[in-house]
Design an enzyme around this catalytic site. Structure first.
Site, PDB file in Angstrom:
ATOM      1  N   CYS A  60      -2.002   1.107  -9.236  1.00  0.00           N
ATOM      2  CA  CYS A  60      -3.033   1.956  -8.633  1.00  0.00           C
ATOM      3  C   CYS A  60      -2.896   1.997  -7.120  1.00  0.00           C
ATOM      4  CB  CYS A  60      -4.420   1.479  -9.026  1.00  0.00           C
ATOM      5  SG  CYS A  60      -4.812   1.836 -10.758  1.00  0.00           S
ATOM      6  N   TYR A 102       6.315   1.525   0.233  1.00  0.00           N
ATOM      7  CA  TYR A 102       7.193   2.654  -0.031  1.00  0.00           C
ATOM      8  C   TYR A 102       6.301   3.880  -0.184  1.00  0.00           C
ATOM      9  CZ  TYR A 102       9.935   5.918  -2.833  1.00  0.00           C
ATOM     10  OH  TYR A 102      10.562   7.029  -3.302  1.00  0.00           O
ATOM     11  N   GLU A 121      -9.206   3.992 -11.622  1.00  0.00           N
ATOM     12  CA  GLU A 121      -8.833   4.713 -10.409  1.00  0.00           C
ATOM     13  C   GLU A 121      -7.938   5.904 -10.722  1.00  0.00           C
ATOM     14  OE1 GLU A 121      -9.008   0.272  -9.156  1.00  0.00           O
ATOM     15  OE2 GLU A 121      -8.475   1.437 -10.936  1.00  0.00           O
TER      16      GLU A 121
END
Length: 144
Positions: free
Chosen positions: A93, A127, A58
């Site tokens: 990821c 976050y 990714e």
């Protein structure tokens, strides 16, 4: 319950599966990722495993997409080699994908089958890195 959509991009899964089957060899490349850019293009990449923490498929895909001028991705999926099928993104990821593409959808395999879910749902109480960044004027946090 995780928010989800009924839409699963099977063409994207097939693209990642094809790359996993034809380009992943040995222990250095074991995962493939495919993403659909906002303009409809499908971009693919493989991981670059290294014991020091080489990037996942990714993350390689984010760089490959930028190199091809694709900065807005709509949907992403990762597929393992050796017919392992759809594999959810790891924690790192998930955070990077959320930071780069907060509206990204991710195809994941669940006990009930394949689902497309918002990347933010993969990180409850997440976050957002951009929340601490200053805007262009330097005086307020950037919108996230």
């Amino acid at each position: 319950m995780t928010p989800q959509t009924d839409r699963v991009d099977h063409e994207l899964i097939q693209a990642a599966a094809h790359v996993a089957a034809t380009r992943c060899r040995g222990d250095n490349h074991t995962m493939a990722a495919a993403a659909r850019a906002r303009d409809g293009r499908i971009l693919t990449a493989v991981n670059a495993y290294h014991f020091t923490g080489g990037p996942c498929a990714e993350l390689v895909l984010i760089g490959a997409a930028a190199a091809q001028g694709a900065y807005d991705l709509d949907t992403i999926v990762a597929v393992g080699d050796r017919d392992r099928g759809v594999v959810p993104p790891c924690g790192r990821c998930r955070q990077v994908l959320l930071d780069y593409f907060p509206t990204l959808e991710v195809i994941v395999a669940t006990k009930d089958g394949l689902r497309t879910v918002p990347v933010a749902s993969l990180l409850p109480e997440n976050y957002v890195w951009a929340d601490h960044q200053l805007d262009a004027e330097g005086d307020a946090p950037a919108a996230g």
